[in-house]
Motif scaffolding. Structure first.
Motif, PDB file in Angstrom:
ATOM      1  N   GLU A  10       1.272  -1.666  -0.299  1.00 52.65           N
ATOM      2  CA  GLU A  10       0.145  -0.170  -0.097  1.00 52.65           C
ATOM      3  C   GLU A  10       1.283   1.651   0.052  1.00 52.65           C
ATOM      4  O   GLU A  10       0.252   2.221  -0.342  1.00 52.65           O
ATOM      5  CB  GLU A  10      -1.181  -0.142   1.280  1.00 52.65           C
ATOM      6  N   MET A  11       1.799   1.077   0.441  1.00 47.78           N
ATOM      7  CA  MET A  11       2.723   2.360   0.916  1.00 47.78           C
ATOM      8  C   MET A  11       3.936   2.136   0.149  1.00 47.78           C
ATOM      9  O   MET A  11       5.150   1.823  -0.403  1.00 47.78           O
ATOM     10  CB  MET A  11       2.774   2.760   2.833  1.00 47.78           C
ATOM     11  N   PRO A  12       4.208   3.845  -1.411  1.00 43.89           N
ATOM     12  CA  PRO A  12       5.063   3.321  -2.470  1.00 43.89           C
ATOM     13  C   PRO A  12       6.676   3.729  -1.484  1.00 43.89           C
ATOM     14  O   PRO A  12       7.259   3.501  -1.854  1.00 43.89           O
ATOM     15  CB  PRO A  12       4.539   4.877  -3.264  1.00 43.89           C
ATOM     16  N   MET A  13       6.189   4.209  -0.087  1.00 45.30           N
ATOM     17  CA  MET A  13       8.202   4.442   0.399  1.00 45.30           C
ATOM     18  C   MET A  13       8.697   3.266   0.879  1.00 45.30           C
ATOM     19  O   MET A  13       9.621   2.823   0.507  1.00 45.30           O
ATOM     20  CB  MET A  13       7.567   6.073   1.605  1.00 45.30           C
ATOM     21  N   ASN A  14       7.423   2.348   1.340  1.00 44.79           N
ATOM     22  CA  ASN A  14       8.041   0.997   1.482  1.00 44.79           C
ATOM     23  C   ASN A  14       8.101   0.151   0.567  1.00 44.79           C
ATOM     24  O   ASN A  14       9.578  -0.949   0.604  1.00 44.79           O
ATOM     25  CB  ASN A  14       7.101   0.405   2.500  1.00 44.79           C
ATOM     26  N   THR A  15       7.483   0.560  -0.414  1.00 42.46           N
ATOM     27  CA  THR A  15       8.630  -0.772  -2.060  1.00 42.46           C
ATOM     28  C   THR A  15       9.358  -0.067  -2.250  1.00 42.46           C
ATOM     29  O   THR A  15       9.807  -0.481  -2.689  1.00 42.46           O
ATOM     30  CB  THR A  15       6.728  -0.264  -2.480  1.00 42.46           C
ATOM     31  N   GLY A  16       9.382   1.182  -1.973  1.00 43.39           N
ATOM     32  CA  GLY A  16      11.362   1.202  -2.507  1.00 43.39           C
ATOM     33  C   GLY A  16      12.091   1.582  -1.841  1.00 43.39           C
ATOM     34  O   GLY A  16      13.102   0.833  -2.246  1.00 43.39           O
ATOM     35  N   ASN A  17      11.818   1.742  -0.493  1.00 45.50           N
ATOM     36  CA  ASN A  17      13.150   0.596   0.447  1.00 45.50           C
ATOM     37  C   ASN A  17      13.316  -1.205   0.290  1.00 45.50           C
ATOM     38  O   ASN A  17      14.261  -1.362  -0.006  1.00 45.50           O
ATOM     39  CB  ASN A  17      12.939   1.172   1.663  1.00 45.50           C
ATOM     40  N   PRO A  34      -3.609  -5.521  -6.501  1.00 49.06           N
ATOM     41  CA  PRO A  34      -3.713  -4.040  -6.649  1.00 49.06           C
ATOM     42  C   PRO A  34      -2.375  -3.691  -5.292  1.00 49.06           C
ATOM     43  O   PRO A  34      -2.577  -3.822  -4.679  1.00 49.06           O
ATOM     44  CB  PRO A  34      -4.940  -3.638  -5.964  1.00 49.06           C
ATOM     45  N   LEU A  35      -1.858  -2.751  -6.075  1.00 48.20           N
ATOM     46  CA  LEU A  35      -1.030  -2.086  -6.225  1.00 48.20           C
ATOM     47  C   LEU A  35      -1.602  -0.349  -4.831  1.00 48.20           C
ATOM     48  O   LEU A  35      -2.595   0.262  -6.071  1.00 48.20           O
ATOM     49  CB  LEU A  35       0.373  -1.710  -6.746  1.00 48.20           C
ATOM     50  N   GLY A  36      -1.125  -0.424  -3.270  1.00 46.12           N
ATOM     51  CA  GLY A  36      -1.599   1.561  -3.223  1.00 46.12           C
ATOM     52  C   GLY A  36      -1.617   2.189  -3.708  1.00 46.12           C
ATOM     53  O   GLY A  36      -0.749   3.467  -3.363  1.00 46.12           O
ATOM     54  N   ASN A  40       5.629   4.287 -11.154  1.00 48.72           N
ATOM     55  CA  ASN A  40       6.244   5.661 -11.153  1.00 48.72           C
ATOM     56  C   ASN A  40       6.712   6.765  -9.998  1.00 48.72           C
ATOM     57  O   ASN A  40       6.791   7.726 -10.368  1.00 48.72           O
ATOM     58  CB  ASN A  40       6.274   6.054 -12.491  1.00 48.72           C
ATOM     59  N   ASP A  41       5.243   5.987  -9.460  1.00 45.45           N
ATOM     60  CA  ASP A  41       5.025   7.527  -7.918  1.00 45.45           C
ATOM     61  C   ASP A  41       7.042   8.056  -7.646  1.00 45.45           C
ATOM     62  O   ASP A  41       7.494   7.184  -7.546  1.00 45.45           O
ATOM     63  CB  ASP A  41       4.626   6.636  -7.031  1.00 45.45           C
ATOM     64  N   LYS A  42       6.135   9.467  -7.492  1.00 45.83           N
ATOM     65  CA  LYS A  42       7.818  10.131  -6.455  1.00 45.83           C
ATOM     66  C   LYS A  42       8.077   9.136  -6.138  1.00 45.83           C
ATOM     67  O   LYS A  42       9.355   9.658  -5.292  1.00 45.83           O
ATOM     68  CB  LYS A  42       7.723  11.955  -7.320  1.00 45.83           C
ATOM     69  N   MET A  43       7.263   8.737  -4.821  1.00 43.37           N
ATOM     70  CA  MET A  43       8.122   7.922  -3.692  1.00 43.37           C
ATOM     71  C   MET A  43       8.301   7.223  -3.245  1.00 43.37           C
ATOM     72  O   MET A  43       9.620   6.498  -2.798  1.00 43.37           O
ATOM     73  CB  MET A  43       6.769   8.149  -2.555  1.00 43.37           C
ATOM     74  N   VAL A  44       7.608   5.702  -4.321  1.00 49.70           N
ATOM     75  CA  VAL A  44       8.506   5.067  -4.527  1.00 49.70           C
ATOM     76  C   VAL A  44      10.175   5.154  -5.593  1.00 49.70           C
ATOM     77  O   VAL A  44      11.485   4.699  -4.759  1.00 49.70           O
ATOM     78  CB  VAL A  44       7.810   3.557  -5.871  1.00 49.70           C
ATOM     79  N   LYS A  45      10.161   6.169  -6.312  1.00 52.17           N
ATOM     80  CA  LYS A  45      11.738   6.838  -7.002  1.00 52.17           C
ATOM     81  C   LYS A  45      12.786   6.985  -5.830  1.00 52.17           C
ATOM     82  O   LYS A  45      14.189   6.755  -5.251  1.00 52.17           O
ATOM     83  CB  LYS A  45      11.289   7.448  -7.834  1.00 52.17           C
ATOM     84  N   ARG A  46      11.770   7.931  -4.838  1.00 53.94           N
ATOM     85  CA  ARG A  46      12.362   8.348  -4.236  1.00 53.94           C
ATOM     86  C   ARG A  46      13.461   8.249  -3.109  1.00 53.94           C
ATOM     87  O   ARG A  46      14.082   8.310  -2.657  1.00 53.94           O
ATOM     88  CB  ARG A  46      11.768   9.555  -3.383  1.00 53.94           C
ATOM     89  N   ALA A  47      12.477   6.884  -2.118  1.00 56.50           N
ATOM     90  CA  ALA A  47      12.495   5.762  -1.548  1.00 56.50           C
ATOM     91  C   ALA A  47      13.891   4.951  -1.966  1.00 56.50           C
ATOM     92  O   ALA A  47      14.769   4.577  -1.540  1.00 56.50           O
ATOM     93  CB  ALA A  47      11.316   5.532  -1.058  1.00 56.50           C
ATOM     94  N   GLY A  48      13.706   4.465  -3.345  1.00 54.44           N
ATOM     95  CA  GLY A  48      14.568   3.356  -3.967  1.00 54.44           C
ATOM     96  C   GLY A  48      15.682   4.276  -4.916  1.00 54.44           C
ATOM     97  O   GLY A  48      16.500   3.763  -5.222  1.00 54.44           O
ATOM     98  N   TYR A  51      18.669   3.280  -7.480  1.00 52.45           N
ATOM     99  CA  TYR A  51      19.158   2.041  -7.324  1.00 52.45           C
ATOM    100  C   TYR A  51      17.735   1.542  -7.865  1.00 52.45           C
ATOM    101  O   TYR A  51      18.193   0.150  -9.012  1.00 52.45           O
ATOM    102  CB  TYR A  51      18.729   1.012  -5.713  1.00 52.45           C
ATOM    103  N   TRP A  52      16.755   1.488  -8.764  1.00 46.98           N
ATOM    104  CA  TRP A  52      15.023   1.593  -8.395  1.00 46.98           C
ATOM    105  C   TRP A  52      15.605   0.689 -10.933  1.00 46.98           C
ATOM    106  O   TRP A  52      15.109   0.113 -10.955  1.00 46.98           O
ATOM    107  CB  TRP A  52      13.654   2.340  -8.565  1.00 46.98           C
ATOM    108  N   PRO A  53      16.438   1.462 -11.325  1.00 48.30           N
ATOM    109  CA  PRO A  53      16.620   1.239 -12.742  1.00 48.30           C
ATOM    110  C   PRO A  53      17.319  -0.434 -12.279  1.00 48.30           C
ATOM    111  O   PRO A  53      16.689  -0.851 -13.268  1.00 48.30           O
ATOM    112  CB  PRO A  53      16.873   1.617 -13.358  1.00 48.30           C
ATOM    113  N   HIS A  54      18.583  -0.718 -11.040  1.00 42.20           N
ATOM    114  CA  HIS A  54      19.094  -2.240 -11.152  1.00 42.20           C
ATOM    115  C   HIS A  54      17.781  -3.016 -10.771  1.00 42.20           C
ATOM    116  O   HIS A  54      18.226  -3.698 -10.692  1.00 42.20           O
ATOM    117  CB  HIS A  54      20.323  -2.061 -10.412  1.00 42.20           C
ATOM    118  N   LEU A  55      16.924  -2.832 -10.364  1.00 39.16           N
ATOM    119  CA  LEU A  55      16.013  -4.216  -9.457  1.00 39.16           C
ATOM    120  C   LEU A  55      15.446  -4.713 -10.129  1.00 39.16           C
ATOM    121  O   LEU A  55      14.450  -4.346 -12.179  1.00 39.16           O
ATOM    122  CB  LEU A  55      14.994  -3.235  -8.777  1.00 39.16           C
TER     123      LEU A  55
END
Length: 164
Positions: A10-17, A34-36, A40-48, A51-55
């Motif tokens: 549900e939370m983009p920051m957790n998924t990014g971390n 379903p995802l919450g 492409n949410d900026k919070m996912v990208k910020r937490a990740g 590194y995110w492009p390498h996931l």
């Protein structure tokens, strides 16, 4: 390669971390909709961070889709609704470890289908749960430890060691 499965996060920051932890440990991330949030949410990208492009990440339409695309997968399920501690099981190097949504956890109908695969992180008193990204890190690193931190960098070096 280990596999982390997030069931309806549900939370983009957790998924990014968690994504960042997966990159740092060469672990695959599986997201069950379903995802919450939008990926492409900026919070996912910020937490990740960068590194995110390498996931190595795969998104599934539902749990059935996940099982169909990962034949034979029997994930360990992190839950507060069991007595088996996460350190009491053996994690194979390619196992799946599943975590539920932040607000409600993995549905009981999935837990009762395979109760011996349910694991918990001990907590003090009446604490309901830990943060999702912390829970993933705790169990992921136990699985990595059990497998000898295979191919991971386990050494660091101090650049300016001075003894007084």
């Amino acid at each position: 390669m280990l596999n982390i499965v997030l069931y309806e996060p549900e939370m983009p920051m957790n998924t990014g971390n968690i994504g960042r932890s997966c990159v740092a440990t060469n672990t695959r991330l599986h997201l069950i909709e379903p995802l919450g949030f939008k990926l492409n949410d900026k919070m996912v990208k910020r937490a990740g961070l960068d590194y995110w492009p390498h996931l190595d990440v795969t998104v599934y339409s539902d749990f059935k889709d996940f099982l169909e695309k990962n034949p034979g997968a029997r994930p360990y399920m992190a839950t507060t609704k069991t007595t088996q501690v996460y350190t009491d099981v053996h994690y194979d190097p390619d196992c799946y470890i599943m975590f539920g949504p932040e607000s409600r956890g993995i549905p009981e109908e999935l837990l009762i289908e395979d109760p011996e695969r349910c694991v918990r992180i001990p907590m003090w008193g009446e604490t309901r749960s830990l943060n999702l990204s912390n829970s993933v890190a705790i169990i992921l690193y136990e699985a990595l430890r059990q497998n000898g931190f295979e191919k991971m960098n386990t050494e660091g070096h101090l650049h300016h060691l001075q003894w007084k």
